[in-house]
Design a protein around this motif. Structure first.
Motif, PDB file in Angstrom:
ATOM      1  N   TRP A   1      18.967 -14.389  -4.119  1.00 29.19           N
ATOM      2  CA  TRP A   1      18.520 -13.219  -3.350  1.00 29.19           C
ATOM      3  C   TRP A   1      17.274 -13.626  -2.577  1.00 29.19           C
ATOM      4  N   GLN A   2      17.338 -13.640  -1.268  1.00 35.72           N
ATOM      5  CA  GLN A   2      16.219 -14.020  -0.420  1.00 35.72           C
ATOM      6  C   GLN A   2      16.002 -12.907   0.583  1.00 35.72           C
ATOM      7  N   GLN A   3      15.056 -12.036   0.286  1.00 38.68           N
ATOM      8  CA  GLN A   3      14.845 -10.860   1.122  1.00 38.68           C
ATOM      9  C   GLN A   3      13.368 -10.578   1.314  1.00 38.68           C
ATOM     10  N   VAL A   4      13.068 -10.020   2.456  1.00 40.55           N
ATOM     11  CA  VAL A   4      11.773  -9.379   2.662  1.00 40.55           C
ATOM     12  C   VAL A   4      12.102  -7.894   2.717  1.00 40.55           C
ATOM     13  N   VAL A   5      11.500  -7.143   1.807  1.00 41.98           N
ATOM     14  CA  VAL A   5      11.798  -5.723   1.648  1.00 41.98           C
ATOM     15  C   VAL A   5      10.513  -4.929   1.847  1.00 41.98           C
ATOM     16  N   ALA A   6      10.593  -3.879   2.633  1.00 42.85           N
ATOM     17  CA  ALA A   6       9.457  -2.976   2.825  1.00 42.85           C
ATOM     18  C   ALA A   6       9.747  -1.674   2.084  1.00 42.85           C
ATOM     19  N   LEU A   7       8.765  -1.214   1.340  1.00 43.86           N
ATOM     20  CA  LEU A   7       8.828   0.079   0.662  1.00 43.86           C
ATOM     21  C   LEU A   7       7.805   0.976   1.325  1.00 43.86           C
ATOM     22  N   VAL A   8       8.217   2.188   1.684  1.00 45.55           N
ATOM     23  CA  VAL A   8       7.351   3.100   2.424  1.00 45.55           C
ATOM     24  C   VAL A   8       7.166   4.390   1.634  1.00 45.55           C
ATOM     25  N   LEU A   9       5.921   4.716   1.369  1.00 40.25           N
ATOM     26  CA  LEU A   9       5.545   6.007   0.802  1.00 40.25           C
ATOM     27  C   LEU A   9       5.252   6.908   1.987  1.00 40.25           C
ATOM     28  N   GLU A  10       6.100   7.913   2.176  1.00 35.35           N
ATOM     29  CA  GLU A  10       5.991   8.758   3.365  1.00 35.35           C
ATOM     30  C   GLU A  10       4.691   9.555   3.370  1.00 35.35           C
ATOM     31  N   PRO A  11       4.182   9.866   4.564  1.00 41.39           N
ATOM     32  CA  PRO A  11       2.960  10.669   4.664  1.00 41.39           C
ATOM     33  C   PRO A  11       3.137  12.035   3.987  1.00 41.39           C
ATOM     34  N   ALA A  12       2.055  12.491   3.385  1.00 43.79           N
ATOM     35  CA  ALA A  12       1.997  13.799   2.718  1.00 43.79           C
ATOM     36  C   ALA A  12       0.538  14.230   2.758  1.00 43.79           C
ATOM     37  N   PRO A  13       0.237  15.453   2.374  1.00 45.35           N
ATOM     38  CA  PRO A  13      -1.168  15.884   2.398  1.00 45.35           C
ATOM     39  C   PRO A  13      -2.103  14.936   1.618  1.00 45.35           C
ATOM     40  N   GLU A  14      -1.612  14.406   0.491  1.00 41.76           N
ATOM     41  CA  GLU A  14      -2.444  13.488  -0.312  1.00 41.76           C
ATOM     42  C   GLU A  14      -2.529  12.097   0.293  1.00 41.76           C
ATOM     43  N   VAL A  15      -1.569  11.755   1.153  1.00 41.36           N
ATOM     44  CA  VAL A  15      -1.491  10.425   1.768  1.00 41.36           C
ATOM     45  C   VAL A  15      -1.187  10.625   3.252  1.00 41.36           C
ATOM     46  N   PRO A  16      -2.181  11.038   4.036  1.00 37.34           N
ATOM     47  CA  PRO A  16      -1.922  11.420   5.434  1.00 37.34           C
ATOM     48  C   PRO A  16      -1.223  10.362   6.277  1.00 37.34           C
ATOM     49  N   ARG A  17      -1.534   9.084   6.079  1.00 40.46           N
ATOM     50  CA  ARG A  17      -0.911   8.037   6.898  1.00 40.46           C
ATOM     51  C   ARG A  17       0.234   7.339   6.184  1.00 40.46           C
ATOM     52  N   GLY A  18       0.535   7.759   4.965  1.00 38.25           N
ATOM     53  CA  GLY A  18       1.554   7.063   4.187  1.00 38.25           C
ATOM     54  C   GLY A  18       1.036   5.706   3.734  1.00 38.25           C
ATOM     55  N   ARG A  19       1.860   4.993   3.019  1.00 37.82           N
ATOM     56  CA  ARG A  19       1.512   3.646   2.556  1.00 37.82           C
ATOM     57  C   ARG A  19       2.743   2.773   2.651  1.00 37.82           C
ATOM     58  N   HIS A  20       2.508   1.488   2.862  1.00 40.79           N
ATOM     59  CA  HIS A  20       3.600   0.546   3.090  1.00 40.79           C
ATOM     60  C   HIS A  20       3.367  -0.718   2.280  1.00 40.79           C
ATOM     61  N   LEU A  21       4.421  -1.181   1.625  1.00 42.43           N
ATOM     62  CA  LEU A  21       4.371  -2.442   0.894  1.00 42.43           C
ATOM     63  C   LEU A  21       5.398  -3.393   1.484  1.00 42.43           C
ATOM     64  N   LEU A  22       5.063  -4.651   1.484  1.00 42.53           N
ATOM     65  CA  LEU A  22       5.978  -5.691   1.943  1.00 42.53           C
ATOM     66  C   LEU A  22       6.161  -6.678   0.795  1.00 42.53           C
ATOM     67  N   LEU A  23       7.402  -6.800   0.323  1.00 43.58           N
ATOM     68  CA  LEU A  23       7.731  -7.706  -0.775  1.00 43.58           C
ATOM     69  C   LEU A  23       8.462  -8.912  -0.218  1.00 43.58           C
ATOM     70  N   ASP A  24       7.970 -10.091  -0.506  1.00 40.63           N
ATOM     71  CA  ASP A  24       8.623 -11.334  -0.121  1.00 40.63           C
ATOM     72  C   ASP A  24       9.306 -11.875  -1.373  1.00 40.63           C
ATOM     73  N   LEU A  25      10.618 -11.661  -1.449  1.00 37.50           N
ATOM     74  CA  LEU A  25      11.409 -12.040  -2.613  1.00 37.50           C
ATOM     75  C   LEU A  25      12.243 -13.259  -2.247  1.00 37.50           C
ATOM     76  N   PHE A  26      12.012 -14.356  -2.951  1.00 35.66           N
ATOM     77  CA  PHE A  26      12.718 -15.597  -2.640  1.00 35.66           C
ATOM     78  C   PHE A  26      13.295 -16.170  -3.921  1.00 35.66           C
TER      79      PHE A  26
END
Length: 151
Positions: free
Chosen positions: A31-56
């Motif tokens: 499994w060789q993937q770059v995966v992004a996980l996104v926490l959508e914006p909400a009142p507690e997280v106005p701009r949202g949050r983003h993670l980038l996983l480099d899985l090799f």
């Protein structure tokens, strides 16, 4: 130490747990993937949050908190609200099932490609349950699964 969900310190702790998980290492071979996980914006997280996983293969080379524009390089982008992520990372919901039910959205990539790595994805979730985590808007006490179930 408790980490704010999807922060850089949480990302680093998540990476450590992934690489300590022998079941992930077995299930992620090939499994060789770059995966992004996104926490959508909400009142507690106005701009949202983003993670980038480099899985090799059987290693997680990096997990980084990034700006939204940096997720474009990912083969897969999975997005969802805090409650959907919370249920997944408490091991109360399967990530592939959450996608199929529409609780999470596959913004980029093919479902077939993710489904091929479903065992590895479950092990990513299992690794995340081992990170003491505080969701946005929660009190300082960490949430954790009562026991870390074998996925």
């Amino acid at each position: 130490m408790t980490h704010e969900f999807f922060s850089q310190t949480w990302a680093e702790a998540f990476r450590e747990q992934i690489n300590r998980n022998p079941e992930y290492r077995r299930s992620a071979r090939g499994w060789q993937q770059v995966v992004a996980l996104v926490l959508e914006p909400a009142p507690e997280v106005p701009r949202g949050r983003h993670l980038l996983l480099d899985l090799f293969e059987d290693e997680c080379r990096s997990v980084r908190a990034v700006k939204s524009t940096e997720t474009e390089s990912a083969a897969f982008i999975v997005s969802g609200p805090a409650e959907a992520w919370r249920q997944i990372f408490l091991a109360r919901s399967d990530p592939i099932l959450a996608l199929m039910q529409g609780r999470l959205k596959l913004v980029k990539g093919a479902m077939f490609g993710l489904a091929r790595g479903s065992t590895a994805a479950k092990q990513l979730v299992h690794s995340a349950t081992r990170v003491p985590t505080r969701f946005p808007g929660e009190a300082d006490s960490p949430w954790r699964a009562a026991s870390t179930p074998r996925l």
